[in-house]
Design an enzyme around this catalytic site. Sequence first.
Site, PDB file in Angstrom:
ATOM      1  N   GLY A 263       0.685  -1.131  -0.057  1.00  0.00           N
ATOM      2  CA  GLY A 263       0.181  -0.009  -0.165  1.00  0.00           C
ATOM      3  C   GLY A 263       0.843   1.133   0.058  1.00  0.00           C
ATOM      4  N   TYR A 264       0.306   2.272   0.171  1.00  0.00           N
ATOM      5  CA  TYR A 264       0.746   3.709   0.102  1.00  0.00           C
ATOM      6  C   TYR A 264       1.409   3.881  -1.297  1.00  0.00           C
ATOM      7  CZ  TYR A 264       1.304   8.120   2.549  1.00  0.00           C
ATOM      8  OH  TYR A 264       1.182   9.422   2.875  1.00  0.00           O
TER       9      TYR A 264
ATOM     10  N   GLU B 256       3.501   6.050  -8.135  1.00  0.00           N
ATOM     11  CA  GLU B 256       3.838   5.765  -9.437  1.00  0.00           C
ATOM     12  C   GLU B 256       4.577   4.464  -9.755  1.00  0.00           C
ATOM     13  OE1 GLU B 256       2.309   7.263 -12.042  1.00  0.00           O
ATOM     14  OE2 GLU B 256       3.336   6.010 -13.711  1.00  0.00           O
ATOM     15  N   GLY B 257       5.465   4.123  -9.092  1.00  0.00           N
ATOM     16  CA  GLY B 257       5.998   2.781  -9.219  1.00  0.00           C
ATOM     17  C   GLY B 257       5.072   1.654  -9.151  1.00  0.00           C
ATOM     18  N   HIS B 258       4.336   1.585  -8.251  1.00  0.00           N
ATOM     19  CA  HIS B 258       3.201   0.440  -8.283  1.00  0.00           C
ATOM     20  C   HIS B 258       2.182   0.636  -9.382  1.00  0.00           C
ATOM     21  CE1 HIS B 258       4.053   1.319  -3.747  1.00  0.00           C
ATOM     22  NE2 HIS B 258       4.185  -0.081  -3.797  1.00  0.00           N
TER      23      HIS B 258
ATOM     24  N   GLN C 202       7.598  -9.324   8.071  1.00  0.00           N
ATOM     25  CA  GLN C 202       8.931  -9.123   7.223  1.00  0.00           C
ATOM     26  C   GLN C 202       9.626  -7.827   7.886  1.00  0.00           C
ATOM     27  OE1 GLN C 202       6.623  -8.546   3.274  1.00  0.00           O
ATOM     28  NE2 GLN C 202       7.895  -6.721   3.117  1.00  0.00           N
TER      29      GLN C 202
ATOM     30  N   ASP D  92      13.571  -3.352  -5.837  1.00  0.00           N
ATOM     31  CA  ASP D  92      13.714  -4.316  -4.856  1.00  0.00           C
ATOM     32  C   ASP D  92      14.523  -5.583  -5.438  1.00  0.00           C
ATOM     33  OD1 ASP D  92      12.388  -3.153  -2.450  1.00  0.00           O
ATOM     34  OD2 ASP D  92      10.803  -3.038  -3.818  1.00  0.00           O
TER      35      ASP D  92
ATOM     36  N   ARG E  74       8.492   4.578   1.645  1.00  0.00           N
ATOM     37  CA  ARG E  74       9.179   5.245   2.662  1.00  0.00           C
ATOM     38  C   ARG E  74       9.554   6.587   2.374  1.00  0.00           C
ATOM     39  NH1 ARG E  74      10.671  -0.795   3.531  1.00  0.00           N
ATOM     40  NH2 ARG E  74       9.872  -1.020   5.611  1.00  0.00           N
TER      41      ARG E  74
END
Length: 281
Positions: free
Chosen positions: A31-32, A35-37, A61, A150, A187
Amino acid sequence: MKVVTSVAGMKALARQWKKEGKKVGFVPTMGYLHEGHLSLVRESKKRADITVVSIFVNPTQFGPNEDFKKYPRDLEKDSAYLEKGGVDCLFYPDAAEIYPPGYRTYVEVRGLQDRLCGKSRPGHFQAVATVVLKLFDIVGPGLAFFGAKDAQQVLIIGKMAADLDLDTEVVTCPLVRDPDGLALSSRNAYLSPEERKAALVLSISLRWAERAIAAGERDAAKAIAGIRAAIEAEPLARVDYVEAVDPVNLEPLAEICGDVLIALAVFVGSTRLIDNIRLHV
Ligand code: PAF
């Protein structure tokens, strides 16, 4: 957009789509959204009939001193964003759905999970692999999309999918940056304006290394030392690690040659950020 909160409800939908011969594309998130998502959603919409996004801030995690409690959450904004992006289904389970009382089963991707971020976040990738395997089983995707920021995460998930003969193809999508170079991350919301400026040192130091390598630098230790020096010159930044590794097995490289992943993690204030570049030399 359908919103599903139970495992049973999500499995029932997945069964129905399978019966109808629909290919499901899946974007797992915490969530949060940014644009990457959304870039992952767009790729899924191009390649699959149905796009499912999950939002689950996976408690296992996060280490004991990490940011699970304060991890940014905004379901209303995220739902509107996904609806606008044309997502078909949002899977939004709570922790008791994913980890019922007495839960005991975990997946390990040995040899990859303890390198890079795994050294400073013990148990993190075991928890990521486990939740992603569970989500794949629940959602039944033919394709699943992850961002290249990631790099270690997507490598581990791809290896898990291959080793366990999963029916899900793991797709790596390009890292998305703000126009000034900062890699997009949920983040980033933690950063003060001064820290936001200081955080540019991650991408600036990586671009410096890219230029040095293009100019002929082949000594990995020298490239790493140059990146470290640039980061250490920024008073708000503290290096967690900088490494040049083989992108397939994450073994450290002495020489910059062939396929190379240069990955780093840096604390900017108390926020831990990661970034990387992939090179072919
Ligand atoms: O990258 C993330 O947001 C998380 O690690 C993931 C893949 C959704 C698993 O919790």
